[in-house]
Design a protein around this motif. Structure first.
Motif, short mmCIF file in Angstrom:
data_model
loop_
_atom_site.label_atom_id
_atom_site.label_comp_id
_atom_site.label_asym_id
_atom_site.label_seq_id
_atom_site.Cartn_x
_atom_site.Cartn_y
_atom_site.Cartn_z
N VAL A 181 16.72 -7.85 77.18
CA VAL A 181 16.99 -6.42 77.21
C VAL A 181 17.76 -6.09 78.49
N VAL A 182 18.78 -5.24 78.34
CA VAL A 182 19.55 -4.77 79.49
C VAL A 182 19.19 -3.30 79.70
N ILE A 183 18.88 -2.93 80.90
CA ILE A 183 18.54 -1.53 81.21
C ILE A 183 19.60 -0.96 82.14
N GLU A 184 20.13 0.20 81.75
CA GLU A 184 21.28 0.74 82.47
C GLU A 184 21.06 2.16 82.95
N GLU A 185 21.77 2.47 83.99
CA GLU A 185 21.91 3.83 84.48
C GLU A 185 22.56 4.67 83.37
N TRP A 186 22.13 5.89 83.18
CA TRP A 186 22.69 6.81 82.17
C TRP A 186 23.91 7.47 82.81
N MET A 187 25.10 7.14 82.31
CA MET A 187 26.33 7.71 82.88
C MET A 187 26.67 9.03 82.17
N VAL A 188 27.27 9.94 82.91
CA VAL A 188 27.63 11.24 82.34
C VAL A 188 29.14 11.43 82.42
N GLY A 189 29.74 11.87 81.33
CA GLY A 189 31.19 12.11 81.32
C GLY A 189 31.66 12.23 79.89
N GLU A 190 32.98 12.07 79.69
CA GLU A 190 33.52 12.11 78.33
C GLU A 190 33.85 10.68 77.91
N GLU A 191 33.50 10.35 76.67
CA GLU A 191 33.76 8.99 76.20
C GLU A 191 35.16 8.85 75.61
N ALA A 192 35.73 7.67 75.74
CA ALA A 192 36.99 7.37 75.08
C ALA A 192 37.00 5.91 74.69
N SER A 193 37.73 5.61 73.63
CA SER A 193 37.93 4.22 73.20
C SER A 193 39.32 3.79 73.62
N PHE A 194 39.40 2.67 74.28
CA PHE A 194 40.68 2.19 74.79
C PHE A 194 40.92 0.78 74.26
N PHE A 195 42.14 0.56 73.78
CA PHE A 195 42.44 -0.73 73.14
C PHE A 195 43.60 -1.41 73.84
N ALA A 196 43.50 -2.72 74.03
CA ALA A 196 44.61 -3.49 74.59
C ALA A 196 44.75 -4.79 73.81
N LEU A 197 45.98 -5.09 73.43
CA LEU A 197 46.25 -6.41 72.86
C LEU A 197 46.30 -7.38 74.03
N CYS A 198 45.71 -8.56 73.85
CA CYS A 198 45.65 -9.53 74.94
C CYS A 198 46.08 -10.90 74.44
N ASP A 199 46.79 -11.62 75.30
CA ASP A 199 47.23 -12.97 74.90
C ASP A 199 46.61 -14.04 75.79
N GLY A 200 45.53 -13.68 76.47
CA GLY A 200 44.89 -14.63 77.38
C GLY A 200 45.25 -14.33 78.82
N THR A 201 46.50 -13.89 79.04
CA THR A 201 46.99 -13.61 80.38
C THR A 201 47.44 -12.16 80.53
N HIS A 202 48.23 -11.70 79.55
CA HIS A 202 48.78 -10.35 79.62
C HIS A 202 48.03 -9.40 78.69
N ALA A 203 48.04 -8.12 79.09
CA ALA A 203 47.43 -7.09 78.24
C ALA A 203 48.46 -6.01 77.98
N LEU A 204 48.51 -5.56 76.75
CA LEU A 204 49.40 -4.48 76.35
C LEU A 204 48.54 -3.33 75.84
N ALA A 205 48.60 -2.20 76.55
CA ALA A 205 47.76 -1.06 76.16
C ALA A 205 48.22 -0.50 74.83
#
Ligand code: AMP
Ligand code: GLY
Length: 425
Positions: A181-205
């Protein structure tokens, strides 16, 4: 090219729709697919847990590229088995899929490479977990370490709720996912989903999106896989996107490469945009569902060269073009979802909806039975509206939803409310 897409949800219908539009795609197979993907290619009834069967199918058919939609097969190592057989595959290795498969793995990576995330502790027995909760106080977040199909997170507002969740998880309430079990601090803010294509070395947002996880209007009720989404997410300004790439995505890729388990595929960062900046809630190692259903309609470039570049390690000088339009999807779910969706009811009127302008329908849990389209899962359909603003996309999506004749289904009526509120100033 011949392509095999693995999966059967709304995400896979959206991917099949985008891939089949590519001039490079000569033949698309989807395993197992759904009645929506059957409009984009050929559905193959195959047990994708049988990796040898998938490899054999690819060899027999001369498949050039496998695209893996869901996390399950990735965590089970399907990408490794395909690569070992010399087949190109978009999706991370089993080792790299630990970014989704184990929350503790990701938290340790964040700690090692100074990636901003909630403070945490890891526990393998209830007494130590309870002592930690007592020392931290409530509210606090309790998570099962392994994959628990979206049910592994308890947002505990009181110490009693926290202790109850700890007991449930260690008592095997979530199967082996809750052995740690992992226990975490409850963070407050607005959520967003962010995606990046990755090739092992480079990331493209890729473009940003926002999901609505709770089942009920006003973000109430239990968590689900996602009841709707829209893109772009106004909270992800270009400056915020650059911070996410610099502080979270690139250090993760560098860390994974340094550990000898480079990440190739799509990295999906669940973010909390806090007053102190972006913080990682969790990683997924695949496209979000229903986020994918709003990303694909906004992608103007051909998706296939980008997927291939990710496989070939040449994303470094790659670019993608996105439409300025907003996209918003409403999930139609079967009554009883998420606890106990009632399947088998007949859905009518989809042809009328699909014919509307600036509207797309992606299937998720549907199947054909005696010529009728029937509900075959919790999340059943994704109805997508496109528009100049999120408000316009929202209006089109709900007009389309209202044209569907399915009394046994339901949806949230407020998808996109945060963005619409912002647009209205
Ligand atoms: P996860 O399965 O880790 O994405 O968690 C599901 C949802 O729980 C997230 O989308 C957040 O809304 C919420 N959540 C998870 N962890 C935290 C946290 N540490 N602080 C605040 N909210 C969280
Ligand atoms: N929509 C959230 C997910 O795909 O996990």
């Amino acid at each position: 090219m011949k392509i095999l897409l693995i999966g059967s949800g709304g995400r896979e219908h959206a991917l099949a729709w985008a891939i089949s539009a590519s001039p490079l795609c000569d033949k698309l197979f989807i395993a197992p697919g759904n009645p929506g993907t059957a409009q984009c290619g050929e559905n193959i009834a195959m047990d994708v847990a049988d990796h040898a069967a998938v490899v054999a199918f690819c060899k027999l058919q001369g498949v050039d590229l496998v695209v893996v939609g869901p996390e399950g097969p990735l965590v089970a190592g399907i990408a490794d088995d395909l690569r070992q057989a010399g087949i190109k595959v978009f999706g991370p290795s089993k080792a790299a899929a630990q970014l989704e498969g184990s929350k503790a793995f990701t938290k340790e990576l964040c700690a090692e490479f100074a990636i901003p995330t909630a403070g945490f502790g890891r526990f393998s027995d209830a007494a130590a977990a309870k002592a930690y909760v007592a020392s931290q106080g409530a509210p606090i977040v309790i998570k099962a370490d392994g994959l628990a199909a979206g049910k592994g997170v308890v947002m505990a507002e009181t110490l009693d709720e926290a202790n109850e969740a700890i007991e449930m998880m260690f008592a095997g309430g979530l199967g082996s996912a809750g052995a740690e079990v992992v226990i975490e601090e409850w963070m407050v803010g607005e959520e967003a989903s962010f995606f990046a294509l990755c090739d092992g070395t480079h990331a493209l947002a890729l473009a940003s999106a926002q999901d609505h996880k709770r089942v009920g209007d006003g973000d109430t009720g239990p968590n689900t896989g996602g009841m709707g989404a829209y893109s772009p997410a106004p909270v992800m300004t270009p400056a915020m996107e650059e911070r996410v790439m610099a502080e979270i995505v690139r250090p993760t890729l560098a860390g994974m490469a340094q550990r000898g388990t480079p990440f190739q595929g799509v990295l999906f960062a669940g973010l909390m945009i806090t007053p102190q900046g972006p913080k990682l809630i969790e990683y997924n190692v695949r496209f979000g569902d229903p986020e994918c259903e709003v990303l694909m309609p906004r992608l103007k470039s051909d998706i296939l060269p980008a997927l291939i570049a990710a496989c070939d390690g040449v994303l470094g000088d790659f670019d993608l073009r996105w439409s300025d339009q907003a996209a918003l999807t409403v999930v139609l779910a079967a009554t009883g979802y998420p606890a106990k969706p009632e399947t088998g009811s007949v859905i009518r009127g989809l042809e009328k909806t699909e014919a509307l302008e600036n509207v797309l329908v992606f299937h998720a849990g549907t199947k054909l039975k005696n010529g009728d389209l029937v509900a075959n899962g919790g999340r059943v359909l994704n109805v997508v509206g496109l528009g100049r603003t999120v408000a316009e996309a929202q209006a089109r999506a709900y007009r389309a939803v209202d044209a569907i004749d399915w009394p046994e289904g339901f949806c949230r009526r407020d998808i996109g409310w945060q963005a619409v509120k912002r647009e209205q100033g």
